[in-house]
Design a protein around this motif. Sequence first.
Motif, mmCIF file in Angstrom:
data_model
loop_
_atom_site.group_PDB
_atom_site.id
_atom_site.type_symbol
_atom_site.label_atom_id
_atom_site.label_comp_id
_atom_site.label_asym_id
_atom_site.label_seq_id
_atom_site.Cartn_x
_atom_site.Cartn_y
_atom_site.Cartn_z
ATOM 1 N N ASN A 71 0.827 -1.199 0.000
ATOM 2 C CA ASN A 71 0.000 0.000 0.000
ATOM 3 C C ASN A 71 0.867 1.256 0.000
ATOM 4 O OD1 ASN A 71 -2.775 -1.310 0.586
ATOM 5 N ND2 ASN A 71 -1.484 -2.097 2.246
ATOM 6 N N THR A 72 0.299 2.362 -0.473
ATOM 7 C CA THR A 72 0.900 3.680 -0.331
ATOM 8 C C THR A 72 0.090 4.435 0.711
ATOM 9 O OG1 THR A 72 1.664 3.714 -2.628
ATOM 10 C CG2 THR A 72 1.497 5.826 -1.487
ATOM 11 N N ILE A 73 0.766 4.880 1.772
ATOM 12 C CA ILE A 73 0.092 5.503 2.911
ATOM 13 C C ILE A 73 0.802 6.827 3.184
ATOM 14 C CG2 ILE A 73 -0.565 5.213 5.324
ATOM 15 C CD1 ILE A 73 -0.202 2.122 4.789
ATOM 16 N N VAL A 74 0.080 7.928 3.019
ATOM 17 C CA VAL A 74 0.722 9.240 3.007
ATOM 18 C C VAL A 74 -0.072 10.247 3.839
ATOM 19 C CG1 VAL A 74 1.536 11.131 1.535
ATOM 20 C CG2 VAL A 74 1.567 8.793 0.665
ATOM 21 N N GLY A 75 0.638 11.023 4.672
ATOM 22 C CA GLY A 75 0.012 12.171 5.310
ATOM 23 C C GLY A 75 -0.732 11.854 6.588
ATOM 24 N N ILE A 102 5.221 4.207 3.372
ATOM 25 C CA ILE A 102 4.525 4.966 4.406
ATOM 26 C C ILE A 102 5.371 6.200 4.720
ATOM 27 C CG2 ILE A 102 3.388 4.843 6.638
ATOM 28 C CD1 ILE A 102 3.616 1.806 6.528
ATOM 29 N N VAL A 103 4.862 7.365 4.371
ATOM 30 C CA VAL A 103 5.674 8.575 4.505
ATOM 31 C C VAL A 103 4.838 9.754 4.996
ATOM 32 C CG1 VAL A 103 7.299 7.859 2.709
ATOM 33 C CG2 VAL A 103 5.304 9.221 2.079
ATOM 34 N N ASP A 104 5.567 10.728 5.532
ATOM 35 C CA ASP A 104 5.010 12.029 5.917
ATOM 36 C C ASP A 104 4.014 11.914 7.054
ATOM 37 O OD1 ASP A 104 6.566 13.312 4.027
ATOM 38 O OD2 ASP A 104 5.013 13.250 2.483
ATOM 39 N N GLY A 105 4.535 11.578 8.242
ATOM 40 C CA GLY A 105 3.668 11.483 9.397
ATOM 41 C C GLY A 105 4.421 11.619 10.694
ATOM 42 N N GLY A 106 3.678 11.485 11.804
ATOM 43 C CA GLY A 106 4.309 11.507 13.113
ATOM 44 C C GLY A 106 5.260 10.351 13.260
ATOM 45 N N ARG A 107 4.708 9.132 13.190
ATOM 46 C CA ARG A 107 5.476 7.892 13.065
ATOM 47 C C ARG A 107 4.864 7.116 11.909
ATOM 48 N NH1 ARG A 107 4.936 8.326 19.046
ATOM 49 N NH2 ARG A 107 6.644 9.745 19.578
ATOM 50 N N GLN A 108 5.629 6.250 11.312
ATOM 51 C CA GLN A 108 5.103 5.549 10.140
ATOM 52 C C GLN A 108 4.393 4.250 10.538
ATOM 53 O OE1 GLN A 108 5.185 7.802 7.988
ATOM 54 N NE2 GLN A 108 6.784 8.931 9.071
ATOM 55 N N VAL A 109 4.986 3.502 11.481
ATOM 56 C CA VAL A 109 4.328 2.317 12.038
ATOM 57 C C VAL A 109 4.421 2.408 13.552
ATOM 58 C CG1 VAL A 109 4.308 -0.208 12.225
ATOM 59 C CG2 VAL A 109 4.880 0.879 10.038
ATOM 60 N N LEU A 110 3.291 2.200 14.210
ATOM 61 C CA LEU A 110 3.225 2.241 15.666
ATOM 62 C C LEU A 110 2.639 0.932 16.178
ATOM 63 C CD1 LEU A 110 3.219 3.716 18.457
ATOM 64 C CD2 LEU A 110 0.962 4.615 17.836
ATOM 65 N N GLY A 142 9.324 6.845 5.829
ATOM 66 C CA GLY A 142 10.075 8.075 5.696
ATOM 67 C C GLY A 142 9.430 9.330 6.217
ATOM 68 N N ARG A 143 10.289 10.236 6.633
ATOM 69 C CA ARG A 143 9.958 11.605 7.011
ATOM 70 C C ARG A 143 9.029 11.661 8.225
ATOM 71 N NH1 ARG A 143 9.841 13.888 0.842
ATOM 72 N NH2 ARG A 143 7.602 13.443 0.980
ATOM 73 N N SER A 144 9.535 11.112 9.340
ATOM 74 C CA SER A 144 8.801 11.154 10.609
ATOM 75 C C SER A 144 8.957 12.519 11.255
ATOM 76 C CB SER A 144 9.319 10.065 11.548
ATOM 77 O OG SER A 144 9.150 8.786 10.976
ATOM 78 N N ARG A 145 7.894 12.999 11.909
ATOM 79 C CA ARG A 145 7.905 14.353 12.454
ATOM 80 C C ARG A 145 7.592 14.420 13.951
ATOM 81 N NH1 ARG A 145 10.156 14.744 8.368
ATOM 82 N NH2 ARG A 145 9.635 15.979 6.503
ATOM 83 N N GLU A 146 7.059 13.376 14.542
ATOM 84 C CA GLU A 146 6.599 13.447 15.931
ATOM 85 C C GLU A 146 7.738 13.146 16.909
ATOM 86 O OE1 GLU A 146 4.489 14.382 18.950
ATOM 87 O OE2 GLU A 146 3.431 14.301 17.040
ATOM 88 N N PRO A 147 8.157 14.117 17.744
ATOM 89 C CA PRO A 147 9.203 13.842 18.738
ATOM 90 C C PRO A 147 8.662 12.989 19.875
ATOM 91 C CG PRO A 147 8.374 16.066 19.007
ATOM 92 C CD PRO A 147 7.714 15.522 17.771
#
Length: 352
Positions: free
Chosen positions: A205-209, A239-247, A263-268
């Motif tokens: 799958n492609t999972i974005v945002g 899976i890209v552009d999110g807080g975490r990609q897999v939780l 890719g491109r995780s943003r959540e500290p």
Amino acid sequence: MPARRRPLRHALVALLAVAAAVAPLAPASAEDGYPARTYTAGAGDDMRRAFEALRPGDTLLLEPGTYDIGYIRPVVARGTSRAPITVKPQVWASPPVLVGGIELKSPDFWSLQRLRVKAAADRAPALHVHGGTGWRVTGGEFWGARDTEAYANVAIDGGGGYPRAFTFSQNCVHDAATTQRAKTDHNIYVKFHGAAGSGGVISQNTIVGHPNGAGIKLGDGGETNAPGPWGVTVSGNTIVDGGRQVLMSHDVRGNTVTGNLLGRSREPFTATDRRTTGLYALMVGGTGNVVGNNYVFGADMALRDPYGKVRVAGDMAVRPDAQLTGRGCSVQPGYWKARYYGRTSTGVYPRW
């Protein structure tokens, strides 16, 4: 058996007549007297009634167009492995757009193919599947949570050992909600209470945002030892552009996360620890969870597992930028080594 080609209204009327004549919900096969039938429906038809009328072996073809379906909760018959129930586009190149949402309970051996579903009901996902065995959702697109403030665009839950042997593959799920809730707006939320025999596959799958949550969350609730899914394989997803990609969180067991492009995780982690991760094991207490051969970029670490509950079996490291091209559902890596992972993966990984 050749498809029955009937005018739209006559096709749906005939389909609903079948529903009135046959007792629903009893497991059956084609040998039990359910011949395979193909029907066609269009944007003006009642999708709840159309779904409820389907029987084992039936196929419902949806004409091109935009359907205002509302949020439907059809009481569906159960297909079988030899006589699945299928809903798909009449014209493969022009999949219908269903605006509202679909909630299915115990959809045994249902197959939803290449459907585009936009969430439009307040706080409700585009697709919500409860339990079921052998169901498949493939080639579709699911979004809309950003407007409805749903916890997820796609939710998969259940209990008592279900769902089982499900497949969610080759779909695009994008633009999760961005509410004031703390880190809980996911694109795919897998929250069934696992047991022996439960599980399925989420692949290609492609999972974005998903800036306020995860691309895929495996786990339920925020309490210690909250029950979560068992036996889910998350493989070959971009899976890209999110807080975490897999939780993964709490009592999850026997899940495998491999071959994904994250890719491109943003959540500290906290207000003072500003590091980010591609895959986060949050208070995991269950056993048998395995990760490996995932390509992580745009994060400080590949795996955050403070309790040491996840086994690493294969390469897990932060890699060079994947050089993504395209946007949304068309995003793909430009860097050649990154192409061995995610939706473009063949399951063979380069040596590092």
